[in-house]
Motif scaffolding. Structure first.
Motif, PDB file in Angstrom:
ATOM      1  N   GLU A 182      -4.219  -3.221  -0.428  1.00 24.35           N
ATOM      2  CA  GLU A 182      -3.516  -2.677  -1.596  1.00 24.35           C
ATOM      3  C   GLU A 182      -2.006  -2.820  -1.413  1.00 24.35           C
ATOM      4  N   GLU A 183      -1.312  -3.040  -2.515  1.00 24.18           N
ATOM      5  CA  GLU A 183       0.144  -2.922  -2.577  1.00 24.18           C
ATOM      6  C   GLU A 183       0.460  -1.747  -3.497  1.00 24.18           C
ATOM      7  N   ILE A 184       1.415  -0.927  -3.077  1.00 27.61           N
ATOM      8  CA  ILE A 184       1.688   0.294  -3.834  1.00 27.61           C
ATOM      9  C   ILE A 184       3.115   0.747  -3.558  1.00 27.61           C
ATOM     10  N   SER A 185       3.750   1.369  -4.545  1.00 29.35           N
ATOM     11  CA  SER A 185       5.102   1.892  -4.348  1.00 29.35           C
ATOM     12  C   SER A 185       5.034   3.221  -3.600  1.00 29.35           C
ATOM     13  N   ASP A 223      13.788  -4.208  -1.567  1.00 30.54           N
ATOM     14  CA  ASP A 223      12.667  -3.440  -1.015  1.00 30.54           C
ATOM     15  C   ASP A 223      12.877  -3.133   0.471  1.00 30.54           C
ATOM     16  N   ILE A 224      12.365  -1.986   0.889  1.00 33.56           N
ATOM     17  CA  ILE A 224      12.019  -1.763   2.290  1.00 33.56           C
ATOM     18  C   ILE A 224      10.494  -1.729   2.286  1.00 33.56           C
ATOM     19  N   TYR A 225       9.901  -2.853   2.616  1.00 35.29           N
ATOM     20  CA  TYR A 225       8.466  -3.062   2.436  1.00 35.29           C
ATOM     21  C   TYR A 225       7.758  -2.715   3.746  1.00 35.29           C
ATOM     22  N   GLY A 226       6.952  -1.660   3.715  1.00 29.12           N
ATOM     23  CA  GLY A 226       6.182  -1.262   4.876  1.00 29.12           C
ATOM     24  C   GLY A 226       4.852  -1.996   4.919  1.00 29.12           C
ATOM     25  N   PHE A 227       4.661  -2.790   5.962  1.00 26.88           N
ATOM     26  CA  PHE A 227       3.436  -3.569   6.142  1.00 26.88           C
ATOM     27  C   PHE A 227       2.571  -2.815   7.135  1.00 26.88           C
ATOM     28  N   VAL A 228       1.554  -2.114   6.632  1.00 29.81           N
ATOM     29  CA  VAL A 228       0.840  -1.122   7.420  1.00 29.81           C
ATOM     30  C   VAL A 228      -0.560  -1.597   7.785  1.00 29.81           C
ATOM     31  N   GLY A 229      -0.909  -1.426   9.038  1.00 29.33           N
ATOM     32  CA  GLY A 229      -2.253  -1.769   9.488  1.00 29.33           C
ATOM     33  C   GLY A 229      -2.395  -1.454  10.957  1.00 29.33           C
ATOM     34  N   LYS A 230      -3.611  -1.253  11.409  1.00 29.13           N
ATOM     35  CA  LYS A 230      -3.851  -0.948  12.812  1.00 29.13           C
ATOM     36  C   LYS A 230      -3.505  -2.169  13.668  1.00 29.13           C
ATOM     37  N   MET A 273      11.117  -6.315   5.510  1.00 31.97           N
ATOM     38  CA  MET A 273       9.669  -6.237   5.695  1.00 31.97           C
ATOM     39  C   MET A 273       9.454  -5.708   7.103  1.00 31.97           C
ATOM     40  N   ILE A 274       8.823  -4.535   7.198  1.00 30.63           N
ATOM     41  CA  ILE A 274       8.663  -3.862   8.486  1.00 30.63           C
ATOM     42  C   ILE A 274       7.178  -3.584   8.725  1.00 30.63           C
ATOM     43  N   SER A 275       6.660  -4.101   9.805  1.00 27.80           N
ATOM     44  CA  SER A 275       5.258  -3.824  10.126  1.00 27.80           C
ATOM     45  C   SER A 275       5.173  -2.612  11.043  1.00 27.80           C
ATOM     46  N   SER A 276       4.110  -1.865  10.885  1.00 25.91           N
ATOM     47  CA  SER A 276       3.874  -0.710  11.746  1.00 25.91           C
ATOM     48  C   SER A 276       2.455  -0.204  11.532  1.00 25.91           C
ATOM     49  N   THR A 332      10.073   1.817   0.553  1.00 25.85           N
ATOM     50  CA  THR A 332      10.044   1.956  -0.903  1.00 25.85           C
ATOM     51  C   THR A 332       8.749   1.390  -1.488  1.00 25.85           C
ATOM     52  N   ARG A 333       8.143   0.426  -0.771  1.00 29.36           N
ATOM     53  CA  ARG A 333       6.849  -0.132  -1.168  1.00 29.36           C
ATOM     54  C   ARG A 333       6.029  -0.408   0.084  1.00 29.36           C
ATOM     55  N   TYR A 334       4.701  -0.487  -0.128  1.00 31.55           N
ATOM     56  CA  TYR A 334       3.795  -0.697   0.994  1.00 31.55           C
ATOM     57  C   TYR A 334       2.796  -1.802   0.684  1.00 31.55           C
ATOM     58  N   GLY A 335       2.363  -2.449   1.758  1.00 34.28           N
ATOM     59  CA  GLY A 335       1.197  -3.319   1.709  1.00 34.28           C
ATOM     60  C   GLY A 335       0.284  -2.909   2.845  1.00 34.28           C
ATOM     61  N   PHE A 336      -0.971  -2.620   2.540  1.00 39.86           N
ATOM     62  CA  PHE A 336      -1.926  -2.178   3.556  1.00 39.86           C
ATOM     63  C   PHE A 336      -2.865  -3.323   3.901  1.00 39.86           C
ATOM     64  N   ILE A 337      -2.945  -3.642   5.191  1.00 43.28           N
ATOM     65  CA  ILE A 337      -3.759  -4.758   5.648  1.00 43.28           C
ATOM     66  C   ILE A 337      -4.823  -4.252   6.611  1.00 43.28           C
ATOM     67  N   HIS A 338      -6.032  -4.806   6.477  1.00 51.10           N
ATOM     68  CA  HIS A 338      -7.150  -4.410   7.343  1.00 51.10           C
ATOM     69  C   HIS A 338      -8.009  -5.631   7.626  1.00 51.10           C
TER      70      HIS A 338
END
Length: 258
Positions: free
Chosen positions: A209-212, A31-38, A183-186, A197-203
């Motif tokens: 949510e986790e989603i491809s 995976d290139i897992y995008g860890f997304v959140g403000k 695992m890359i946060s941004s 390739t996949r994402y995890g959204f944190i708030h």
């Protein structure tokens, strides 16, 4: 797919503030897992717990299928917040200092520096590097010890477009050529969308949510369904629609050329 990292109901509190709120996520091999959140959503705190730099109040962390954490963490490279480098040392000298901790050979040091594009910096001190070069040096230091998982915290934050492209291309090469999982946060979804390739959204400390990447693309695509049942109206509507599409095309073309 085999999970390289998984967490179950991870909780971390600072006083009364819950920074990680029952986070359960999975990162699979490759995976290139995008860890997304403000900013302030809890991304860095989560990563620090995975790396053993902070300890959860409850929950479980599983690495590489259940290996002991102390052993498994040796297979992880990381760059948290910003690279810790000696500004009065060259790229090679910085790498050699880190190599002492990982037991890496001089050959490995030079090979990694060449791979990240810093093999020809010579006697130039790291304090004279651009921000993008410092980030690449930080990633190079994280690569010592041949990690299977690389955790990067906001690696493109503050970079100019050229620096962003260099880091993005480096991540793709490491993933495809070296088979390293990321695992890359941004907080910049637009940039992550070019490599993840996949994402995890944190708030606010919660994993929403986790989603491809494919599923996210499908969710974000716009569709208009038009159903006409009367032929005369269909013809007139079609003519108007063609004119409208022509105007939209002209407007878009004008915007793109500005």
């Amino acid at each position: 797919m085999s999970a390289i990292l998984s967490t179950q109901n991870l909780v971390k509190k600072y006083g009364y503030k819950i920074v990680s709120n029952n986070i359960s996520l999975t990162i699979n091999k490759g995976d290139i897992y995008g860890f997304v959140g403000k900013n302030g959503a809890g991304k860095t705190t989560f990563m620090r717990q995975v790396l053993g730099l902070a300890f959860p109040d409850s929950g479980e962390i599983t690495l590489f299928g259940g290996e002991p954490l102390n052993t498994a963490r040796k297979k992880i490279g990381s760059l948290i917040e910003f690279p810790s480098i000696y500004k009065n040392c060259t790229a090679y000298e910085n790498m050699k200092r880190m190599a002492i901790l990982t037991g890496s050979s001089d050959k490995s040091v030079r090979k990694i520096l060449d791979f990240v594009g810093l093999g020809n910096t010579g006697n130039k001190k790291a304090g004279q590097f651009s921000l993008g070069m410092r980030q690449r040096l930080g990633i190079a230091m994280a690569l010592l010890g041949n990690p299977e998982l690389l955790i990067l915290d906001e690696p493109i934050n503050g970079l100019d477009p050229t620096g962003i492209m260099e880091i993005r291309d480096l991540i793709i090469r490491l993933n495809t050529e070296k088979k390293i999982t990321f695992m890359i946060s941004s907080h910049l979804l637009e940039e992550l969308s070019k490599i993840a390739t996949r994402y995890g959204f944190i708030h606010d400390g919660k994993l929403i949510e986790e989603i491809s990447a494919v599923e996210l693309s499908q969710k974000c695509s716009d569709r208009v369904l038009i159903v006409l049942t009367i032929r005369k109206k269909r013809r007139r509507f079609y003519q108007k629609l063609c004119r409208l599409n022509r105007y939209i095309f002209i407007i878009n073309l004008f915007i793109l050329t500005q």
